[in-house]
Design an enzyme around this catalytic site. Structure first.
Site, mmCIF file in Angstrom:
data_model
loop_
_atom_site.group_PDB
_atom_site.id
_atom_site.type_symbol
_atom_site.label_atom_id
_atom_site.label_comp_id
_atom_site.label_asym_id
_atom_site.label_seq_id
_atom_site.Cartn_x
_atom_site.Cartn_y
_atom_site.Cartn_z
ATOM 1 N N PRO A 193 0.842 -1.196 0.000
ATOM 2 C CG PRO A 193 -0.041 -1.074 2.178
ATOM 3 C CD PRO A 193 0.760 -1.954 1.267
ATOM 4 C CG MET A 194 3.677 2.515 -1.446
ATOM 5 S SD MET A 194 5.016 2.512 -2.656
ATOM 6 C CE MET A 194 4.356 1.410 -3.897
ATOM 7 C CD GLN A 240 -2.367 0.117 5.030
ATOM 8 O OE1 GLN A 240 -2.135 1.240 4.587
ATOM 9 N NE2 GLN A 240 -1.425 -0.720 5.371
ATOM 10 C CE LYS A 255 3.162 -2.195 4.394
ATOM 11 N NZ LYS A 255 3.568 -0.836 4.807
ATOM 12 C CB CYS A 291 1.611 5.464 8.660
ATOM 13 S SG CYS A 291 1.965 7.105 8.033
ATOM 14 N NE ARG A 307 11.173 2.691 -0.114
ATOM 15 C CZ ARG A 307 12.154 2.701 0.761
ATOM 16 N NH1 ARG A 307 12.810 3.818 0.979
ATOM 17 N NH2 ARG A 307 12.486 1.605 1.424
ATOM 18 C CG ASN A 344 7.313 -3.818 3.111
ATOM 19 O OD1 ASN A 344 7.087 -2.873 3.856
ATOM 20 N ND2 ASN A 344 7.528 -3.655 1.819
ATOM 21 N N GLY A 345 10.451 -4.399 2.830
ATOM 22 C CA GLY A 345 11.519 -3.447 3.104
ATOM 23 C C GLY A 345 12.727 -3.675 2.242
ATOM 24 C CG ASP A 346 15.559 -1.581 2.361
ATOM 25 O OD1 ASP A 346 14.810 -0.600 2.165
ATOM 26 O OD2 ASP A 346 16.376 -1.632 3.287
HETATM 27 C C1 LIG Z 1 5.119 7.108 -1.212
HETATM 28 C C2 LIG Z 1 4.864 6.076 -0.149
HETATM 29 C C3 LIG Z 1 3.610 5.961 0.411
HETATM 30 C C4 LIG Z 1 3.359 4.984 1.385
HETATM 31 N N1 LIG Z 1 2.090 4.846 1.868
HETATM 32 C C5 LIG Z 1 1.795 3.792 2.690
HETATM 33 C C6 LIG Z 1 0.462 3.492 3.062
HETATM 34 O O1 LIG Z 1 -0.502 4.181 2.672
HETATM 35 N N2 LIG Z 1 0.258 2.403 3.862
HETATM 36 C C7 LIG Z 1 1.293 1.612 4.305
HETATM 37 O O2 LIG Z 1 1.056 0.629 5.006
HETATM 38 N N3 LIG Z 1 2.560 1.881 3.963
HETATM 39 C C8 LIG Z 1 2.827 2.918 3.151
HETATM 40 N N4 LIG Z 1 4.110 3.110 2.731
HETATM 41 C C9 LIG Z 1 5.152 2.165 3.153
HETATM 42 C C10 LIG Z 1 5.277 1.009 2.144
HETATM 43 O O3 LIG Z 1 4.075 0.263 2.073
HETATM 44 C C11 LIG Z 1 6.414 0.063 2.527
HETATM 45 O O4 LIG Z 1 6.136 -0.494 3.782
HETATM 46 C C12 LIG Z 1 7.765 0.779 2.610
HETATM 47 O O5 LIG Z 1 7.930 1.665 1.528
HETATM 48 C C13 LIG Z 1 8.923 -0.230 2.651
HETATM 49 O O6 LIG Z 1 8.906 -1.058 1.529
HETATM 50 P P1 LIG Z 1 9.869 -0.778 0.237
HETATM 51 O O7 LIG Z 1 11.267 -0.737 0.749
HETATM 52 O O8 LIG Z 1 9.578 -1.937 -0.678
HETATM 53 O O9 LIG Z 1 9.453 0.546 -0.310
HETATM 54 C C14 LIG Z 1 4.391 4.119 1.802
HETATM 55 C C15 LIG Z 1 5.661 4.259 1.253
HETATM 56 C C16 LIG Z 1 5.905 5.203 0.277
HETATM 57 C C17 LIG Z 1 7.287 5.325 -0.308
#
Ligand SMILES: Cc1cc2nc3c(=O)[nH]c(=O)nc-3n(C[C@H](O)[C@H](O)[C@H](O)COP(=O)(O)O)c2cc1C
Length: 338
Positions: free
Chosen positions: A17-18, A71, A142, A101, A228, A203-205
């Site tokens: 979710p982003m 979410q 999450k 968050c 990302r 999740n992460g990186d």
């Molecule tokens: C632009 C952006 C918006 C995000 N919005 C949410 C969100 O609405 N809900 C959520 O659980 N995490 C949100 N995240 C976190 C991501 O879901 C994820 O946990 C975090 O980016 C780490 O994963 P990654 O390294 O694959 O990016 C957001 C991250 C980014 C970069």
């Protein structure tokens, strides 16, 4: 193999979710490229129950994007329960609660929502129980490791969430205080996986297709979630799925295809939110969709200036014509660079 509600998955790869990114058009594109499940951006329970039109738009789902989770976040039980019931009517495959968050306005307001609740694990558990009891859908959580590196509570918390009936847990392996800095510590995903028997989503990186394999190997998790790394790059799912099934990485699509995908995404965003807003908001996807293309600063510059669909389409057309021009011969051989 593992199960969340009626969906069965095997070494699955999910779209994270982003906020302002995982809107319906982008979710659909990621599903088409092989994401096994997608999630809406987080939606405030309070805004949903106040009937804020924008929040309702966020939970409107397309038929062809399932499996999809909605979410929600909040810190008031009645609001979360009502938001859960409203969300259930949209027909998602699950309800996911955001306790991850880190941004100040979410995490630090009052007792905090999102990752703020990692400082109040009893409240976090009570809120989750209320949501689980309010719906017949699977409820997933999450979250992060803890508030800071002196208060990593995730293993105990994961057990408590499992006991109250949470269907799966997604772990972004950072603390709240890390925000997005440093590295995600995947060892914690492995520890949580050992501690519980519900599915654990790591999740992460994860930024490249090979990282998906590395995370599975390192942690033993059930699914990998990409955030990302999928922005402007939805084909990361096809590439990861190929590696997971032992096939070679097909690489990113050819540029003409990427340009078409960009324009398709724009057209669907326009339907959803109107032309001007969609054109401006699509700029965040430009770099990703066009990454590695020859002479791309020219096109990027134009796309950053255009304010309507015709302008964007014209800019892409002009760029493709320039590439086809014999004067630019030699550029095309670079066209599938990632
Ligand atoms: C632009 C952006 C918006 C995000 N919005 C949410 C969100 O609405 N809900 C959520 O659980 N995490 C949100 N995240 C976190 C991501 O879901 C994820 O946990 C975090 O980016 C780490 O994963 P990654 O390294 O694959 O990016 C957001 C991250 C980014 C970069």
């Amino acid at each position: 193999m593992f199960q969340i509600g009626s969906n069965t998955f095997d070494r699955a790869v999910f779209l994270a979710p982003m906020e302002a990114v995982t809107e319906r058009p982008f979710r659909r594109q990621c599903r088409k490229f092989g994401a096994d499940m997608v999630y809406t951006e987080f939606v405030s329970a309070e805004a949903l129950i106040r009937n804020a039109a924008k929040s309702h738009d966020k939970i409107f789902l397309a038929e062809d994007e399932h499996p999809v989770g909605i979410q929600i976040y909040g810190n008031r039980e009645e609001a979360l329960v009502e938001a859960t019931q409203l969300s259930e009517r949209m027909g998602p495959d699950l309800i996911d609660i955001n306790f991850g968050c880190p941004v100040k306005k979410v995490a630090c307001k009052g007792q905090g929502a999102g990752s703020g609740l990692l400082r109040y694990p009893d409240l976090l558990v009570d809120l989750t129980r209320a949501v689980v009891q309010a719906t017949s859908l699977p409820v997933t959580v999450k979250t992060r490791l803890g508030w800071d590196d002196r208060s990593i509570i995730i293993v105990d918390l994961a057990r408590r969430l499992e006991d109250l009936g949470v269907a799966a847990l997604t772990l972004h392996a950072r603390t709240r205080c890390q925000m997005f800095k440093g590295n995600a510590d995947w060892d914690w995903i492995a520890k949580v996986k050992e501690a519980v028997s519900i599915p654990v989503i790591g999740n992460g990186d994860v930024t490249a297709p090979e990282d998906v394999l590395r995370m599975f190997d390192h942690t033993g998790c059930d699914a990998v979630m990409i955030g990302r790394g999928a922005i402007g790059n939805p084909w990361i799912f096809t590439r990861a799925q190929a590696l997971l099934s032992g096939r070679p990485d097909p690489g990113p699509p050819q540029f003409e295809d990427r340009a078409r995908l960009y324009l398709d995404l724009l057209a669907e965003n326009i339907e959803m939110k109107g032309e001007r807003r969609a054109v401006l908001e699509m700029r965040k996807h430009v770099s990703g969709y066009l990454r590695g293309m020859p002479n791309i600063s020219w096109l990027r510059g134009r796309l950053m200036q255009e304010t309507d669909q015709a302008g964007v389409e014209g800019a892409v057309r002009d760029y493709l014509e320039r590439l086809a021009d014999p004067k630019f011969a030699g550029l095309r051989e670079h066209m599938s660079v990632s």
